[in-house]
Scaffold this motif. Structure first.
Motif, PDB file in Angstrom:
ATOM      1  N   MET A  73      23.760 -38.875  42.258  1.00  0.00           N
ATOM      2  CA  MET A  73      25.159 -38.737  42.268  1.00  0.00           C
ATOM      3  C   MET A  73      25.849 -39.789  43.072  1.00  0.00           C
ATOM      4  SD  MET A  73      25.696 -34.625  42.003  1.00  0.00           S
ATOM      5  CE  MET A  73      24.166 -34.147  42.850  1.00  0.00           C
ATOM      6  N   VAL A  74      27.296 -39.940  42.982  1.00  0.00           N
ATOM      7  CA  VAL A  74      27.926 -40.948  43.720  1.00  0.00           C
ATOM      8  C   VAL A  74      29.173 -40.330  44.366  1.00  0.00           C
ATOM      9  CG1 VAL A  74      29.526 -42.909  43.380  1.00  0.00           C
ATOM     10  CG2 VAL A  74      27.110 -42.626  42.070  1.00  0.00           C
ATOM     11  N   ALA A  75      29.169 -40.603  45.637  1.00  0.00           N
ATOM     12  CA  ALA A  75      30.302 -40.105  46.634  1.00  0.00           C
ATOM     13  C   ALA A  75      31.173 -41.127  46.966  1.00  0.00           C
ATOM     14  CB  ALA A  75      29.904 -39.365  47.570  1.00  0.00           C
ATOM     15  N   LYS A  76      32.589 -41.271  46.339  1.00  0.00           N
ATOM     16  CA  LYS A  76      33.271 -42.079  46.575  1.00  0.00           C
ATOM     17  C   LYS A  76      33.990 -41.825  47.961  1.00  0.00           C
ATOM     18  CE  LYS A  76      34.626 -43.822  41.826  1.00  0.00           C
ATOM     19  NZ  LYS A  76      35.762 -44.057  41.031  1.00  0.00           N
ATOM     20  N   THR A  77      34.544 -42.979  48.597  1.00  0.00           N
ATOM     21  CA  THR A  77      35.174 -43.022  49.874  1.00  0.00           C
ATOM     22  C   THR A  77      36.168 -44.015  50.004  1.00  0.00           C
ATOM     23  OG1 THR A  77      34.841 -42.308  52.336  1.00  0.00           O
ATOM     24  CG2 THR A  77      33.448 -44.020  51.285  1.00  0.00           C
ATOM     25  N   LEU A  78      36.628 -44.208  51.402  1.00  0.00           N
ATOM     26  CA  LEU A  78      37.520 -44.937  51.768  1.00  0.00           C
ATOM     27  C   LEU A  78      36.930 -46.146  52.476  1.00  0.00           C
ATOM     28  CD1 LEU A  78      40.522 -42.858  53.230  1.00  0.00           C
ATOM     29  CD2 LEU A  78      40.223 -43.621  50.792  1.00  0.00           C
ATOM     30  N   PHE A  79      37.386 -47.221  52.485  1.00  0.00           N
ATOM     31  CA  PHE A  79      36.928 -48.458  52.936  1.00  0.00           C
ATOM     32  C   PHE A  79      36.559 -48.232  54.403  1.00  0.00           C
ATOM     33  CE2 PHE A  79      37.228 -52.160  56.041  1.00  0.00           C
ATOM     34  CZ  PHE A  79      36.256 -53.242  55.447  1.00  0.00           C
ATOM     35  N   GLY A  80      35.436 -48.589  55.041  1.00  0.00           N
ATOM     36  CA  GLY A  80      35.004 -48.305  56.478  1.00  0.00           C
ATOM     37  C   GLY A  80      34.327 -46.940  56.761  1.00  0.00           C
ATOM     38  N   PHE A  81      34.496 -46.020  55.857  1.00  0.00           N
ATOM     39  CA  PHE A  81      34.014 -44.768  55.843  1.00  0.00           C
ATOM     40  C   PHE A  81      32.559 -44.528  55.269  1.00  0.00           C
ATOM     41  CE2 PHE A  81      38.359 -42.429  56.423  1.00  0.00           C
ATOM     42  CZ  PHE A  81      38.398 -43.263  57.785  1.00  0.00           C
ATOM     43  N   GLU A  82      31.868 -45.424  54.663  1.00  0.00           N
ATOM     44  CA  GLU A  82      30.758 -45.445  54.072  1.00  0.00           C
ATOM     45  C   GLU A  82      29.483 -44.946  54.617  1.00  0.00           C
ATOM     46  OE1 GLU A  82      33.089 -49.116  52.324  1.00  0.00           O
ATOM     47  OE2 GLU A  82      32.449 -48.404  54.223  1.00  0.00           O
ATOM     48  N   GLU A  83      29.202 -45.369  55.924  1.00  0.00           N
ATOM     49  CA  GLU A  83      28.270 -45.008  56.993  1.00  0.00           C
ATOM     50  C   GLU A  83      28.538 -43.495  57.433  1.00  0.00           C
ATOM     51  OE1 GLU A  83      25.388 -46.537  57.298  1.00  0.00           O
ATOM     52  OE2 GLU A  83      26.008 -48.473  56.668  1.00  0.00           O
ATOM     53  N   ILE A  84      29.725 -43.263  57.750  1.00  0.00           N
ATOM     54  CA  ILE A  84      29.929 -41.810  58.004  1.00  0.00           C
ATOM     55  C   ILE A  84      29.627 -40.979  56.890  1.00  0.00           C
ATOM     56  CG2 ILE A  84      31.547 -40.292  58.775  1.00  0.00           C
ATOM     57  CD1 ILE A  84      33.252 -42.208  60.085  1.00  0.00           C
ATOM     58  N   LEU A  85      30.240 -41.367  55.509  1.00  0.00           N
ATOM     59  CA  LEU A  85      29.863 -40.490  54.474  1.00  0.00           C
ATOM     60  C   LEU A  85      28.408 -40.299  54.305  1.00  0.00           C
ATOM     61  CD1 LEU A  85      30.396 -38.769  52.039  1.00  0.00           C
ATOM     62  CD2 LEU A  85      31.121 -40.823  50.820  1.00  0.00           C
ATOM     63  N   ALA A  86      27.591 -41.458  54.354  1.00  0.00           N
ATOM     64  CA  ALA A  86      26.133 -41.279  54.161  1.00  0.00           C
ATOM     65  C   ALA A  86      25.420 -40.427  55.447  1.00  0.00           C
ATOM     66  CB  ALA A  86      25.602 -42.673  54.568  1.00  0.00           C
ATOM     67  N   LYS A  87      26.083 -40.405  56.476  1.00  0.00           N
ATOM     68  CA  LYS A  87      25.543 -39.302  57.457  1.00  0.00           C
ATOM     69  C   LYS A  87      25.697 -38.125  57.097  1.00  0.00           C
ATOM     70  CE  LYS A  87      25.394 -38.508  62.422  1.00  0.00           C
ATOM     71  NZ  LYS A  87      25.522 -37.015  62.390  1.00  0.00           N
ATOM     72  N   GLU A  88      27.127 -37.840  56.829  1.00  0.00           N
ATOM     73  CA  GLU A  88      27.311 -36.329  56.305  1.00  0.00           C
ATOM     74  C   GLU A  88      26.270 -35.858  55.204  1.00  0.00           C
ATOM     75  OE1 GLU A  88      31.267 -35.050  56.005  1.00  0.00           O
ATOM     76  OE2 GLU A  88      31.895 -36.998  55.770  1.00  0.00           O
ATOM     77  N   LEU A  89      26.177 -36.557  54.248  1.00  0.00           N
ATOM     78  CA  LEU A  89      25.062 -36.426  53.219  1.00  0.00           C
ATOM     79  C   LEU A  89      23.883 -36.149  53.581  1.00  0.00           C
ATOM     80  CD1 LEU A  89      26.561 -39.049  50.462  1.00  0.00           C
ATOM     81  CD2 LEU A  89      26.367 -36.551  50.119  1.00  0.00           C
ATOM     82  N   ARG A  90      23.193 -37.062  54.474  1.00  0.00           N
ATOM     83  CA  ARG A  90      21.951 -36.730  55.097  1.00  0.00           C
ATOM     84  C   ARG A  90      22.033 -35.466  55.896  1.00  0.00           C
ATOM     85  NH1 ARG A  90      22.576 -42.557  56.805  1.00  0.00           N
ATOM     86  NH2 ARG A  90      21.354 -43.785  55.105  1.00  0.00           N
ATOM     87  N   ASP A  91      22.919 -35.240  56.661  1.00  0.00           N
ATOM     88  CA  ASP A  91      22.975 -33.763  57.482  1.00  0.00           C
ATOM     89  C   ASP A  91      23.010 -32.874  56.441  1.00  0.00           C
ATOM     90  OD1 ASP A  91      23.019 -35.497  59.708  1.00  0.00           O
ATOM     91  OD2 ASP A  91      24.991 -35.297  60.251  1.00  0.00           O
ATOM     92  N   LEU A  92      23.682 -33.027  55.176  1.00  0.00           N
ATOM     93  CA  LEU A  92      23.547 -31.848  54.331  1.00  0.00           C
ATOM     94  C   LEU A  92      22.506 -31.617  53.744  1.00  0.00           C
ATOM     95  CD1 LEU A  92      27.194 -32.199  52.526  1.00  0.00           C
ATOM     96  CD2 LEU A  92      26.596 -30.063  54.349  1.00  0.00           C
ATOM     97  N   GLY A  93      21.416 -32.712  53.546  1.00  0.00           N
ATOM     98  CA  GLY A  93      20.320 -32.473  53.150  1.00  0.00           C
ATOM     99  C   GLY A  93      20.168 -33.312  51.840  1.00  0.00           C
ATOM    100  N   ALA A  94      20.970 -34.293  51.648  1.00  0.00           N
ATOM    101  CA  ALA A  94      20.902 -35.230  50.527  1.00  0.00           C
ATOM    102  C   ALA A  94      19.597 -36.119  50.467  1.00  0.00           C
ATOM    103  CB  ALA A  94      22.042 -36.138  50.151  1.00  0.00           C
ATOM    104  N   GLN A  95      19.405 -36.290  49.351  1.00  0.00           N
ATOM    105  CA  GLN A  95      17.808 -37.374  49.164  1.00  0.00           C
ATOM    106  C   GLN A  95      18.422 -38.762  48.678  1.00  0.00           C
ATOM    107  OE1 GLN A  95      14.815 -36.041  50.265  1.00  0.00           O
ATOM    108  NE2 GLN A  95      16.301 -34.433  50.734  1.00  0.00           N
ATOM    109  N   LYS A  96      17.399 -39.779  49.188  1.00  0.00           N
ATOM    110  CA  LYS A  96      17.788 -41.069  48.674  1.00  0.00           C
ATOM    111  C   LYS A  96      19.015 -41.693  48.823  1.00  0.00           C
ATOM    112  CE  LYS A  96      13.990 -40.516  45.357  1.00  0.00           C
ATOM    113  NZ  LYS A  96      13.587 -40.604  43.763  1.00  0.00           N
ATOM    114  N   VAL A  97      19.644 -41.566  49.916  1.00  0.00           N
ATOM    115  CA  VAL A  97      21.094 -41.920  50.316  1.00  0.00           C
ATOM    116  C   VAL A  97      21.075 -43.412  50.454  1.00  0.00           C
ATOM    117  CG1 VAL A  97      22.980 -41.718  51.834  1.00  0.00           C
ATOM    118  CG2 VAL A  97      21.745 -39.794  51.478  1.00  0.00           C
TER     119      VAL A  97
END
Length: 381
Positions: free
Chosen positions: A1-25
């Protein structure tokens, strides 16, 4: 899947996803890709603070012209995702020398979907751009065309709690991202001294209490999908609510306009956060710190884009107020008026490039020491 975000928030979003339990981020440009099942897709939409949309890819293929695009789209088994009685909409983004117009790509995609249903069912589904049963996302990067389903619907910044706004309200995803960039986790008292309609204090409270970001949203697009599993969603929602936490500090919003304060209070009530956030009518430039412990400040002052202000005087007053009234504070604010920063009279310890819509902006941190900075270092030694 793909999560879209704003410029500069990519690493924050990646951390959110990992904390939720996402795989292969994997971090990309204004997006983060990841793996998860249907239940995780529900959880991502419900909980992610810095995502704008969650897309579920269907298939992809290399194409060189409009005929290949048409054949590719028509080859997809669309009756796996919608019925002829459902409505749909197509949205396209193009970054390719082979194709120039995203609207043309969307139109060609629509024609291919409609023609497939005509062949199979003898009639066609209707298009509904306002409230479709299925939102189809087509992305062409060079010669690679990816077809996805938009599981979110309207942008995820539309949390559902903000019914009253003022001029130039801050986007909810932007507010949450700025808070996370500033290191806010609910570890101290918090102040937004120019709170407007209350978005930043609300997002601050939701972070502090670990409340799902989109708990108040009325609907997600996946609720209209053929495989919608209400029982699964309710279990996930309940599990997320069981992870909320208590918050023992104060969150204060401040604004000098009575009408603005009333709007902020209404939005806070809509978010069911009145027990955590207090809003008061006060001019920041006439205020001072009211607590002795650490204080985290984050605010979005006017840029002189849609609110007319005397920039040198206004930004000078920001610096003077922080120096005079807010010792022992980490003060952050965001501005799209980069020239205005010359008038603050303080040197920021951090500058982070962000975008407010299409406007290039800076998130700045000012460390306000109790006494002189030199004295602070002497005490630490």
């Amino acid at each position: 899947m793909v999560a879209k975000t704003l410029f500069g928030f990519e690493e924050i979003l990646a951390k959110e996803l990992r904390d939720l339990g996402a795989q292969k981020v994997v971090v990309g440009n204004r997006m983060v890709s990841f793996y998860g099942d249907t239940g995780f897709m529900y959880k991502a939409n419900l909980c992610l603070r810095t995502a704008i949309k969650i897309l579920k890819p269907v298939t992809s293929r290399k194409i060189k012209n409009e005929n290949e695009l048409y054949d590719f789209i028509q080859s997809i088994r669309w009756n796996d995702y919608m019925t002829v009685d459902d409505t749909f909409a197509v949205y396209a983004t193009v970054n390719s020398d082979l194709f120039n117009h995203s609207k043309f790509i969307a139109l060609k995609t629509k024609d291919a979907i409609v023609d497939r249903f005509r062949k199979e069912k003898g009639r066609r589904p209707n298009v509904d751009l306002s409230f479709p049963d299925l939102s189809v996302d087509v992305h062409i990067q060079r010669d690679l065309c990816t077809v996805s389903l938009d599981s979110s619907g309207g942008s995820l910044h539309l949390r559902g709690y903000r019914t009253n706004t003022n001029i130039a309200p801050i986007n909810e995803v932007l507010a949450a991202g700025l808070l996370l960039l500033s290191g806010w986790e609910g570890q101290s008292d918090f102040l937004d001294p120019m709170c407007g309609s209350g978005t930043i204090p609300i997002e601050a409270a939701m972070i502090a209490c670990n409340i799902p970001a989109n708990l108040n949203r009325k609907e997600f697009a996946f609720e209209r999908w053929l495989d919608w599993d209400m029982d699964l969603f309710e279990k996930i929602e309940e599990a997320c609510l069981n992870k909320t936490r208590n918050f023992s500090h104060s969150i204060i919003g401040m604004d000098k306009a009575p009408s603005v304060v009333r709007k902020a209070k209404t939005n806070i009530e809509n978010a069911n956060l009145s027990d955590f956030i207090k809003v008061k009518e006060q001019n920041f430039f006439e205020s001072e710190k009211e607590t002795e412990g650490p204080l985290h400040i984050l605010f979005n002052p006017p840029y002189d884009e849609r609110l007319e202000i005397n920039v040198p005087e206004f930004y000078g007053n920001i610096g003077d107020t922080l120096k005079r009234g807010y010792p022992g504070t980490n003060a952050w604010f965001v501005t799209g008026n980069l020239e205005a920063l010359k008038h603050v009279g303080l040197r920021p310890s951090r500058k982070i490039k962000v975008f407010n819509g299409k406007l290039e902006s800076r998130l700045l941190k000012y460390e306000m020491y109790a006494g002189s900075k030199k004295a602070k270092y002497q005490r630490e030694e």
